[in-house]
Design an enzyme around this catalytic site. Sequence first.
Site, PDB file in Angstrom:
ATOM      1  N   ALA A 146      -4.494  -4.841   2.365  1.00 26.49           N
ATOM      2  CA  ALA A 146      -5.213  -4.706   1.208  1.00 26.49           C
ATOM      3  C   ALA A 146      -4.874  -3.568   0.515  1.00 26.49           C
ATOM      4  O   ALA A 146      -5.611  -3.190  -0.479  1.00 26.49           O
ATOM      5  CB  ALA A 146      -6.640  -4.548   1.551  1.00 26.49           C
ATOM      6  N   ALA A 147      -3.740  -3.223   0.533  1.00 25.35           N
ATOM      7  CA  ALA A 147      -3.041  -1.914  -0.132  1.00 25.35           C
ATOM      8  C   ALA A 147      -3.382  -2.404  -1.640  1.00 25.35           C
ATOM      9  O   ALA A 147      -3.819  -1.532  -2.544  1.00 25.35           O
ATOM     10  CB  ALA A 147      -1.846  -1.299   0.091  1.00 25.35           C
ATOM     11  N   GLY A 148      -2.717  -3.527  -2.081  1.00 28.35           N
ATOM     12  CA  GLY A 148      -2.579  -3.975  -3.525  1.00 28.35           C
ATOM     13  C   GLY A 148      -3.939  -4.403  -3.850  1.00 28.35           C
ATOM     14  O   GLY A 148      -4.184  -4.073  -5.124  1.00 28.35           O
ATOM     15  N   ASP A 149      -5.161  -4.876  -3.259  1.00 28.41           N
ATOM     16  CA  ASP A 149      -6.374  -5.148  -3.494  1.00 28.41           C
ATOM     17  C   ASP A 149      -6.758  -3.714  -4.037  1.00 28.41           C
ATOM     18  O   ASP A 149      -7.772  -3.608  -4.851  1.00 28.41           O
ATOM     19  CB  ASP A 149      -7.116  -5.818  -2.613  1.00 28.41           C
ATOM     20  CG  ASP A 149      -6.491  -7.151  -2.235  1.00 28.41           C
ATOM     21  OD1 ASP A 149      -5.972  -7.729  -3.518  1.00 28.41           O
ATOM     22  OD2 ASP A 149      -6.505  -7.708  -1.136  1.00 28.41           O
TER      23      ASP A 149
HETATM   24  P1  ADP Z   1       0.481  -5.513  -1.999  1.00 29.88           P
HETATM   25  O1  ADP Z   1      -0.407  -4.925  -0.873  1.00 29.88           O
HETATM   26  O2  ADP Z   1      -0.188  -6.383  -2.861  1.00 29.88           O
HETATM   27  O3  ADP Z   1       1.610  -6.169  -1.220  1.00 29.88           O
HETATM   28  P2  ADP Z   1       2.013  -3.243  -2.058  1.00 29.88           P
HETATM   29  O4  ADP Z   1       2.353  -3.140  -0.808  1.00 29.88           O
HETATM   30  O5  ADP Z   1       2.990  -3.007  -3.274  1.00 29.88           O
HETATM   31  O6  ADP Z   1       1.041  -4.387  -2.643  1.00 29.88           O
HETATM   32  O7  ADP Z   1       0.931  -1.913  -2.371  1.00 29.88           O
HETATM   33  C1  ADP Z   1       0.152  -1.518  -3.337  1.00 29.88           C
HETATM   34  C2  ADP Z   1       0.242   0.000  -3.807  1.00 29.88           C
HETATM   35  O8  ADP Z   1      -0.423   0.705  -2.596  1.00 29.88           O
HETATM   36  C3  ADP Z   1       1.642   0.588  -3.773  1.00 29.88           C
HETATM   37  O9  ADP Z   1       2.153   0.685  -5.209  1.00 29.88           O
HETATM   38  C4  ADP Z   1       1.186   2.127  -3.280  1.00 29.88           C
HETATM   39  O10 ADP Z   1       0.397   2.684  -4.563  1.00 29.88           O
HETATM   40  C5  ADP Z   1       0.269   1.820  -2.381  1.00 29.88           C
HETATM   41  N1  ADP Z   1       0.750   1.625  -0.964  1.00 29.88           N
HETATM   42  C6  ADP Z   1       1.197   0.732  -0.368  1.00 29.88           C
HETATM   43  N2  ADP Z   1       2.106   1.154   0.992  1.00 29.88           N
HETATM   44  C7  ADP Z   1       1.949   2.512   0.691  1.00 29.88           C
HETATM   45  C8  ADP Z   1       2.398   3.474   1.691  1.00 29.88           C
HETATM   46  N3  ADP Z   1       3.095   3.157   2.638  1.00 29.88           N
HETATM   47  N4  ADP Z   1       2.256   4.685   1.281  1.00 29.88           N
HETATM   48  C9  ADP Z   1       1.463   5.146   0.164  1.00 29.88           C
HETATM   49  N5  ADP Z   1       1.042   4.167  -0.452  1.00 29.88           N
HETATM   50  C10 ADP Z   1       1.424   2.796  -0.323  1.00 29.88           C
END
Ligand code: ADP
Length: 309
Positions: free
Chosen positions: A256-259
């Site tokens: 859910a980082a992207g969400d």
């Molecule tokens: P998804 O969950 O859709 O695959 P990402 O993995 O690219 O998306 O993560 C979305 C955003 O969350 C990234 O652009 C960044 O800003 C943040 N993020 C993700 N993983 C990390 C991490 N390990 N440390 C810091 N920020 C993170």
Amino acid sequence: MASNETRSRVTVVGSLNMDLVVRAPRLPQPGETLAGRTFAQVAGGKGGNQAVAAARLGARVSMLGCVGADANGAQLRAGLEAEGIDCAALETGTQPSGVALIVVDDASQNTIVIVAGSNGEVTPEAIARHEAVLGAADVVICQLETPPASVHAALAAARRLGKTVILNPAPATGPLPADWLPLIDYLIPNELEAAALTGLPVDSPGDAAKAAAVLRAAGARNVLVTLGARGVLAALDGAPATLYDAPQVEAVDTTAAGDTFIGGLAAQLAQRASVDAAIRFAQRAAALSVTRAGAQPSIPTGAEVDASI
Ligand code: ADP
């Protein structure tokens, strides 16, 4: 926080799933029966997650979607309402609620099978029935977990109504139809999705900039490629591509980082923040979410993001 009346509005058109999550020592082989360790049932779906993120991060949110007439549907609806999300445009269909069967092993690898169920009943007619909910929004967010014809209908209606239109092209299996791109203000793929949309390899910020240039040339106004711990490659209207580094955190669970990023960005854009400020805020929110376990439980509030600066 501002009152309900003054907060700006985000409408999410998308999926709601009940995630059935089993933890097991390893992933099962075909035909194998394996003893799992734990089971949890949690609200998910990209639409639901992004709606919760936008609500916790400061927006007044409406959900346009469809659940089943079953216990999962009632729980999904109640979960959104508990976040203060307006469910007047959340229909109850004839199919069972969407489910995601998820197995996670000790190495954090997973297998996921999604049955769209009632998410497939978000039809172009349903979008038309709820046009007033799109009209009341400042920002409209769509993903690809509802039928393509209804995503297109939602993008086209939102564009016609003069809204800021965000598409998170997830899951992406190939290029988007050419007539979708000019409807989109912010196209926000991750690396895999940017590769699927363009057919180009996307393994670095430089690759992401090339993919974003292709998508902008095809009509998307702004493209933000999320790159996990490497941050976000932003190709904004009239500006050279820029890499926004992610805040450095101890990652526990990136679900859910992207969400969270998309919900936070939408909440900020709805409040007329600059794109630059909106990206930075959304990155801080997403970074906080990866320091916590789970999908929706990991999404921070605006106050938590402010306190983390
Ligand atoms: P998804 O969950 O859709 O695959 P990402 O993995 O690219 O998306 O993560 C979305 C955003 O969350 C990234 O652009 C960044 O800003 C943040 N993020 C993700 N993983 C990390 C991490 N390990 N440390 C810091 N920020 C993170």
